[in-house]
Every structure is written in C-alpha cells, then in structure tokens.
Design an enzyme around this catalytic site. Sequence first.
Site, mmCIF file in Angstrom:
data_model
loop_
_atom_site.group_PDB
_atom_site.id
_atom_site.type_symbol
_atom_site.label_atom_id
_atom_site.label_comp_id
_atom_site.label_asym_id
_atom_site.label_seq_id
_atom_site.Cartn_x
_atom_site.Cartn_y
_atom_site.Cartn_z
ATOM 1 C CG ASP A 1 5.083 -10.030 6.176
ATOM 2 O OD1 ASP A 1 4.544 -8.951 6.418
ATOM 3 O OD2 ASP A 1 6.031 -10.181 5.387
ATOM 4 C CE LYS B 1 3.416 -7.293 1.981
ATOM 5 N NZ LYS B 1 4.626 -7.181 1.354
ATOM 6 C CG MET C 1 5.743 -15.481 -3.999
ATOM 7 S SD MET C 1 6.041 -13.713 -4.220
ATOM 8 C CE MET C 1 7.751 -13.663 -4.755
#
Length: 460
Positions: free
Chosen positions: A250, A272, A385
């Site tokens: 990732d 991502k 996030m």
Amino acid sequence: MDYFPAFIRLKNKKCVVVGGGSIATRKASLIVRAGGTLHVVAKKINPALTELIKESGGTQHIGKYKSDAISSAYLVVAATNDEKVNEQVSKDAHDQEVLVNVVDAPDLCSFILPAIIDRSPVMIAVSSGGQSPVLARLIRSKLETLIPVGYGRLAGLVGRYRDAVKAKYKHINERRRFWEDVLQGPIAELVFAGKESSAEEMLGNLIKSEQAATNSVGEVYLVGGGPGDPDLLTFRALRLMQQADVVLYDRLVSPEVLDLVRRDATLIYVGKARADHAVPQDQINEKLVTLAKQGHRVCRLKGGDPFIFGRGGEEIDRLADEGIPFQVVPGITAASGCASYAGIPLTHRDYSQSVRFVTGHIKEGSLDLDWDSLAKDKQTLVFYMGLVGLEHICKQLIAHGLSDTTPIALVQKGTTVDQRVLTGELNSFYDQIKGQGVVAPTIIIIGDVVRLREKLAWFS
Ligand code: SAH
C-alpha cells in the site's frame, strides 16, 4: 580456524563445576540441560545451583578445591572469582587430559563456550574464538530475530517423517529437493503459526500423493508493516517479507519498511491514496488468489495492523473460500505507534479509562457516527483518516457535550523522521492548523491524555 567446532554429548557424564556463584550456575544449567551429571566444588554454593545438582543426580562439595575433585571427570568448568584457583583447575585438567573451560580466560581453556540460539533439537552456536564474547552475543541476537522459535518443532516433525520420505524417494537429491520445499513452504509456516496438526496432515498427504511438493499451491501472508519506523516490525513480519516471492503493498507502507523485503521479490503497488484507489479492492483480492494459485509466496504488506481499518478481513475472506493457506501478522497500528512517539499515553489511571479507534473517513459528504457515545469524558478518541473531516469531528463532539477546551493532537507521519505533532483545543484547532501545510497520513487524538505530552514527549 583456531577451534574445532563440535557438539559434545554429555548424557550421564561426570561434569565438574568449580565455583558456586551466578556465573557457575549459568554454565551448570547448560550442562544439566544437556543431560550431564553435575558435581560442584565451592566454598559457597547458591541455592539455584543446589537445585541443579539435585536435578542431575550429582554431588556437591563445600570446601576448598583439590586436584582429586576432577579425577575421572569428562569435562570441567572453572568459574570461581579466585584467579589462582582457576589456574590450578586448568593445570590439573590439562595434566589429566580432561576438557576444561575457565570463564573469561581463553588461554586457560581447552574448549570455549559459544553463544547459542536454542531451537532444540536445532542448535546454533556462535563463537568469536574467544576474541569478543560480546560480539558473539550481538550476532546471536540478530539471528534470534530471524529464526522462528518454531524451528525446534519443525525439526521434530521432519524427524517423524524422515523414514517415510526415504522410502518414497530413493535418490538423495530427490529427498533433498522434497525437504527443501517442505521447509520453505506452507507446511513450515503452519508449524510456526502453531498449527502443527494441520502441518502434519498436509505433510502426510504430500508424501502419499504423487504430486511433487514443488507443484503445490502457494500461500499468502497478510503482514502488518506498522506505522513507518522499520524498527517496529515484528520478527515474523520481517521473516515473511524476506521469504516472499511477490509483495503487494500500500501507499502507507514506508520506504524504509519496503526496503526490507527480499531483494529479488516482485513488488506490486496497489494503492491507495484517498479517493485514488490505484487498484480496486476486489481486484486486489483476485490478484492474491491468482498469484497464490500459481504457487507464489505472496506477502500482502499493509501499513499499521491489517485488521485495523485495513480491510484485511475482506482479503483473507476470498483466500479462505479458495482454500489457500494464509496467515495474518499483526502490526503496530497507527494509534499506538503515533501515540507512543508523540508522548501521549492512550490510557491513564487519572485521565482516561478507555480508548476508541474511530474512522473519520467521510462517505458521501458525511460521517455517520454515534456521537453521543464518543463525546464522553475519561475516554480517549483516536481518529484514523480524520484530516478531511476534522472540522466536522470537532464540531460534532462539542455539540454532543464534550468541553470545547478538550485537548486535541494531530500526529503527521508518526514514528518516522518526518513526524510532526500539533496540539490545541477542540474549539479552535481546525482554524489553528489551517495554512500549516499539514499532509497525510495524520492521526487525531482527542482527550485529556494529550496534555501529558508536554512532559512525556521524547521523540523528535
Ligand atoms: N491499518 C492501518 C490503518 C489504515 S487507515 C493501521 O493499523 O495503522 C489509514 C489511516 O491510518 C491514515 O489515514 C492515518 O489516519 C493513519 N496512519 C497510518 N499511518 C500513519 C502514520 N505514520 N502517521 C499518522 N497516521 C497514520
């Protein structure tokens, strides 16, 4: 080569240790582990040593050392703090042609003791030829990290099936190839993962089947790469990264961590960044299945912990459906890595009795969370996030009852050399960090524990 490397069988042999302190005890315990009969001569014998003597069925003599103490001994260790006595023991042993080791005096020794990595029956011995025991110990600790504790159990399994494999493959080269495949493939990994009966079943089937081990299906390691600092990898993560043929990684895996995968492994980047899924999730799942079916050892390397906001569950779900062997290696999740490196304990007896890991990922413009249960005192919140939704998060928490002066911290690129920590209060934090050039990845910690950073920050 100054010494002849060898392993000595000590079962039921008379072994004499001169000295009764802690160093003598350490040497004596190795003798007893190897099955020797322990006899000790010393002015004073510590209780742990007495236990060892009893366990081995030997004798103890409290008093001064005399030459006849070592007569008919197979091996002698001198570990007193009296140099004269140690010298005398060495001289007597040489006269009587008995093997002798004198602690910290290589010139007086006929054999020296290596640093060992014990994976019985596998035993790895490291020696610096008496030049630097500290160096030997450092090498030992490096090896300890690379050699799984399960090697002993693996050797036991191989031992049980040696004859069956010998009967099946007549030629030594065939047998060697067979065992090389077994010892580097899913059977070995099953043993290391503690699933010995599955390993045994798989090995039994493999021996019965016509198919060679080389044609067998591959396997997948779902590995947590931690938040960035490569020192935070687990031993197992590092080992699997170094044996994988293909690595799918990732964006969150740090370059330093990526640098540790096997040099000749194929590296595949699968995203991502936010809203930029380099490879959609179902294609990642599919790719893992295809590669494993082609017989590859596939490492799916993820940032942090694979089971914390990592979609690790979805990836192995497909593998389980397809019957592909896999294992999951936990990693240090961003919350604990960043909190530690920012000097913010996530719980504290006085300030916070629980901690919650929350996703701040905005879906279709909103964040659907149970704000009432989040806006509680004496609880630490960690938002993953959460940068894009930060303003919304702060406002909602205040609207649902959290004090508007509740401390808040943002940790950017935590645990790496680029780590940056910004702190403030819930009501003004969003405006405060505007224009400060904050970039992902960032984690947000909210709660009274953030105040502790002032005193406890240690990493910069
Ligand atoms: N599985 C990962 C989390 C994946 S979600 C884990 O256990 O850590 C991705 C989020 O993790 C990022 O948006 C960010 O909030 C957080 N994150 C990961 N690494 C980070 C780091 N080094 N510093 C700050 N936040 C990080």
